[in-house]
Write a protein that holds these residues in place. Structure first.
Motif, short mmCIF file in Angstrom:
data_model
loop_
_atom_site.label_atom_id
_atom_site.label_comp_id
_atom_site.label_asym_id
_atom_site.label_seq_id
_atom_site.Cartn_x
_atom_site.Cartn_y
_atom_site.Cartn_z
N UNK A 1 -12.27 6.66 -9.48
CA UNK A 1 -12.57 6.52 -10.92
C UNK A 1 -12.30 5.11 -11.40
N UNK A 2 -11.17 4.54 -10.94
CA UNK A 2 -10.82 3.19 -11.36
C UNK A 2 -11.82 2.18 -10.83
N UNK A 3 -12.18 2.33 -9.55
CA UNK A 3 -13.13 1.42 -8.94
C UNK A 3 -14.45 1.45 -9.66
N UNK A 4 -14.88 2.64 -9.98
CA UNK A 4 -16.17 2.83 -10.65
C UNK A 4 -16.15 2.17 -12.02
N UNK A 5 -15.08 2.44 -12.78
CA UNK A 5 -15.02 1.89 -14.14
C UNK A 5 -14.90 0.37 -14.12
N UNK A 6 -14.07 -0.15 -13.20
CA UNK A 6 -13.88 -1.60 -13.16
C UNK A 6 -15.12 -2.34 -12.73
N UNK A 7 -15.88 -1.74 -11.82
CA UNK A 7 -17.04 -2.43 -11.28
C UNK A 7 -18.15 -2.55 -12.33
N UNK B 1 0.83 -1.20 0.00
CA UNK B 1 0.00 0.00 0.00
C UNK B 1 0.87 1.25 0.00
N UNK B 2 1.98 1.19 0.77
CA UNK B 2 2.87 2.35 0.85
C UNK B 2 3.49 2.67 -0.51
N UNK C 1 -6.32 -4.15 -7.50
CA UNK C 1 -7.53 -3.34 -7.61
C UNK C 1 -7.80 -2.54 -6.34
N UNK C 2 -7.48 -3.14 -5.18
CA UNK C 2 -7.86 -2.45 -3.94
C UNK C 2 -7.01 -1.21 -3.66
#
Lengths: 308, 297
Positions: free
Chosen positions: B245-251, B155-156, B239-240
Motif C-alpha cells: 500500500x505504501x509503495x503504491x501510494x508513494x509511487x 530490515x530486521x 521506502x524500501x
C-alpha cells in the motif's frame, strides 16, 4: 492444590496473548490518559511543564482543520452507513430469493472486501477523472455535462460525493454476506404462513424479514458507525496524502487524519498530547453514538426465536 | 367440483407466472448490481492494458482489441513493487503465525480451562474492542522507538516493528473461543479420564475440529496485512522497507501533474491480483467465516 495447578496452567496458555495485549493495548490506553493531562510534553527529552485537564483538548478544538475534519467524518458516517445498510439489505434479500446462480453472485459481491484500499481508491479516482473517466462518459450518454469530480480545483462537494461513492461501494460486501447468512437462518414457516395468507411481498419484507433480521441490522449498524467514524484510508486511496483534490488540500480531512497529523509532528512539544486528545475525542464521539444507537434500537430490535 | 379444480389449476398457473416474473426482476437487479460492483475492477484492468495514447483519449475507450503489457514493466521501474510484495508476504507470514498461535492458546484457556478471574479478564478484553486503534497507535509508536526498532533501522528491526505489535488479536480470540465452546464437554472429560494432557487434547481434538475457523483467521489476518497502510508508513524509515500500500501510494502521489494512469493502474492491478487469486482459491473459508461471525478482518 489441584485448583492452583490448573490456575498456573491457564495463565501459561494466556501468557503470550496477555503479554502482547498488555504492552500494545492496555498500557497504551493508560498512557493516552496520561499523555492527555501533560502540558507541553516533549518525548525526546522526557520533560513536561506541569499538568492540565483541558489544554490539550482546547488545542484539538482550536486546530484550524478540526471543524472541517469533524464535518467530513460526520457526513461520511451519516451518509454512508444508512445508504450501505439499506442497499445491502435489499441486495441480500434478492440474493436469498434468487433460484439460480446464487454462488456466482455471492462471489462477485464479495470482491470489494478482498481488495487493497489504496489500489481500488486509485481506480475510483480515475473513474471520476474529468476528461478520461467513465463516470463523466456515462453522464454524457444521458446528455449531462462533464463534472470536475476530483481534478484540479474540484469543489469540496464534488470530491466528497466521489469519496462517498467509493466508501459505500467498499462497505457493501461485508454487510451483504452477514445479512445473507441471517436471512438463511430465518425459519421458512414464517414465509409459508405469509404465502398461505397471500401477503404482499413488500409487507412480508417489512413485517417478517426486517423484524426477524433486526438484531443483525442493529449489530451491523453499530459496527458500521464505529468503522465509519474512523474513515481515513479511503481518503488516502483516492486523494493521496493531500487529503483533497489538487488545489483544495485537506478538503476531505477526517478526525483520524488529525491524529496522524499530530503524530507526524511528534518531535514538537505537546504534539503527542494533542494526538492523544484527538483520539480520545474520537472515542467519545463513537461512544455517544453507540449509546444513542443502543437506546433507539432497544424498542425496535425484535429478539424472537427463529432468527438469531 | 370441476370448477374448484379449474380454480386451483388457474391459481397454480398464476402462481407460476408470478414466480417467473419475480425471478426475472430479482435476477435483473442482481445483474445491475453486479455490474456496479465490477466496474472499478474492470476500469483498473482495462486501463492497465491501455497505451498512453489510449488512456488520454476522450471519450475513453471502453473495450480493447489489443492488450498492451508494457505498463507492468514501467510500473516495476517506477517503484520496486516486487520488493514491496516480498516485504508484505514476510510481514504477513510472521504476524499471522504469531497471531494464530497466541490466539489458539488464549481461546483455549478462555473456552476450556477454569481459573480465577477468567470472566473478569475476558470482559476486560471485550470492553477494549470499541476503543479506536488510534489511541493505541500513539503509544505503540513511542514503544517501538523505545525498543530501538526505529533509529538506524535495519530490515530486521523494521520487520519487528511491523509484526510484533500485531501478533495477537482480541477479536480473533473471541471468535475462536466461540468455536471451541461448541465442542462438547463430554469429549474433554473422556480425554481427562484417559489421562490425556490438556495440550494433547488441544492439539488432537480442538484444533482439528475448529480448523475452519483457524483457517478463516489465518486468511483474514494475512489479507489485513496486505491492506495495512498507516502503521507501516509510521514505523518504516526507508521506502524500501514499506509494504504494498505504501509503495503504491508513494509511487503515484500526484493528482495535479499528469499521472501515467495506465502505469498506475498496472501497479494497482499487480497489488490487487494476488489477493483476488487467494480469494478465489479459498472463498469457501472466507465467505463462510466472514458471514458467520459478522466480523471485519
Amino acid at each position: 492444590m489441584l485448583e492452583d495447578k490448573s490456575n498456573i496452567k491457564a495463565w501459561l496458555y494466556l501468557a503470550p496473548a496477555l503479554i502482547l495485549l498488555t504492552i500494545f493495548i492496555f498500557y497504551p490506553i493508560i498512557n493516552a490518559l496520561f499523555l492527555v493531562i501533560l502540558s507541553d510534553y516533549n518525548y525526546l527529552q522526557g520533560t513536561w511543564q506541569g499538568f492540565t485537564l483541558t489544554d490539550n483538548f482546547v488545542y484539538v478544538f482550536r486546530n484550524q482543520n478540526f471543524i472541517q475534519a469533524l464535518t467530513n467524518t460526520m457526513l461520511i458516517t451519516f451518509v454512508s452507513v444508512p445508504v450501505s445498510v439499506t442497499l445491502s439489505l435489499f441486495v441480500s434479500v434478492w440474493l436469498n430469493s434468487v433460484a439460480k446462480s446464487k454462488g456466482f453472485f455471492q462471489t462477485i459481491f464479495f470482491l470489494p472486501y478482498v481488495t487493497n484500499a489504496i489500489a481500488i481508491g486509485m481506480a475510483f479516482a480515475f473513474l471520476f477523472n474529468r476528461n478520461f473517466g467513465l463516470i463523466n462518459t456515462i453522464l454524457g450518454w444521458v446528455g449531462l455535462n462533464p463534472v470536475n469530480w476530483v481534478g484540479l480545483g474540484a469543489t469540496w462537494g464534488n470530491a466528497m460525493f466521489s469519496l462517498l461513492v467509493y466508501v459505500v461501494w467498499g462497505s457493501l460486501a461485508f454487510k451483504i454476506m452477514v445479512f445473507l447468512s441471517g436471512l438463511q437462518n430465518i425459519d421458512k414457516q414464517y414465509y409459508d404462513a405469509a404465502r398461505v395468507d397471500s401477503t404482499k411481498k413488500g409487507r412480508i419484507f417489512r413485517r417478517i424479514t426486517v423484524p426477524l433480521l433486526s438484531p443483525m441490522i442493529f449489530y451491523i449498524t453499530i459496527t458500521s458507525f464505529i468503522g465509519a467514524f474512523k474513515a481515513y484510508t479511503e481518503v488516502i486511496g483516492m486523494f493521496g496524502e493531500r487529503l483533497g483534490p489538487p488545489g483544495n488540500d485537506k478538503a476531505l480531512i477526517t478526525v483520524v487524519a488529525l491524529v496522524y497529523d499530530a503524530l507526524d509532528r511528534s518531535g514538537v512539544p505537546g504534539a503527542l498530547s494533542e494526538a492523544a486528545a484527538t483520539a480520545i475525542v474520537l472515542f467519545a464521539i463513537t461512544l455517544i453514538f453507540t449509546l444513542i444507537n443502543t437506546r433507539i434500537s432497544k424498542n425496535r430490535v425484535h429478539y424472537a426465536g427463529g432468527a438469531k | 367440483m370441476a370448477a374448484q379444480v379449474q380454480n386451483l389449476y388457474g391459481n397454480e398457473k398464476q402462481l407460476r407466472r408470478q414466480f417467473i416474473l419475480r425471478q426475472t426482476y430479482v435476477f435483473t437487479m442482481l445483474i445491475i448490481f453486479s455490474i456496479i460492483v465490477i466496474i472499478p475492477f474492470y476500469w483498473m484492468i482495462l486501463t492497465a492494458f491501455k497505451t498512453e495514447a489510449q488512456v488520454f483519449t476522450s471519450p475513453p475507450i471502453l473495450w480493447l482489441t489489443e492488450l498492451n503489457f508494457s505498463n507492468f514493466g514501467a510500473a516495476m521501474n517506477a517503484a520496486p513493487f516486487l520488493r514491496y510484495m516480498g516485504n508484505t508476504v514476510v510481514v504477513s507470514f510472521f504476524s499471522t503465525i504469531g497471531t494464530v498461535i497466541t490466539t489458539i492458546f488464549a481461546a483455549f484457556a478462555f473456552a476450556r480451562l477454569n481459573f480465577t478471574g477468567r470472566d473478569a479478564i475476558f470482559m476486560l478484553l471485550i470492553s477494549t474492542m470499541m476503543i479506536p486503534g488510534e489511541i493505541f497507535v500513539i503509544t505503540n509508536f513511542l514503544t517501538v522507538v523505545e525498543f530501538g526498532w526505529i533509529k538506524d533501522q535495519t530490515y530486521t528491526t523494521a520487520l519487528l516493528a511491523m509484526t510484533i505489535p500485531f501478533m495477537t488479536s482480541i477479536f480473533y480470540i473471541f471468535f475462536l473461543r466461540q468455536s471451541f465452546r461448541q465442542i462438547p464437554n463430554e469429549l474433554y472429560y473422556a480425554a481427562k479420564v484417559d489421562g490425556t494432557s490438556d495440550f494433547k487434547y488441544l492439539r488432537r481434538v480442538m484444533i482439528p475440529i475448529a480448523m475452519p475457523t483457524i483457517i478463516t483467521i489465518t486468511i483474514l489476518n494475512a489479507m489485513g496485512t496486505w491492506n495495512a497502510y498507516i502503521w507501516p508508513r509510521l514505523v518504516t524509515q526507508r521506502q524500501e522497507f514499506g509494504l504494498v500500500s505504501n509503495g503504491l501510494r508513494n509511487a503515484f502521489n500526484d493528482l495535479a501533474g499528469v499521472v501515467a494512469y495506465n502505469e498506475q493502474m498496472a501497479a494497482a492491478l499487480l497489488v490487487t491480483f494476488p489477493l483476488l487469486v487467494v480469494f478465489l482459491l479459498l472463498k469457501k473459508y472466507i465467505i463462510r467465516g466472514v458471514s458467520r461471525s459478522g466480523i471485519k478482518g
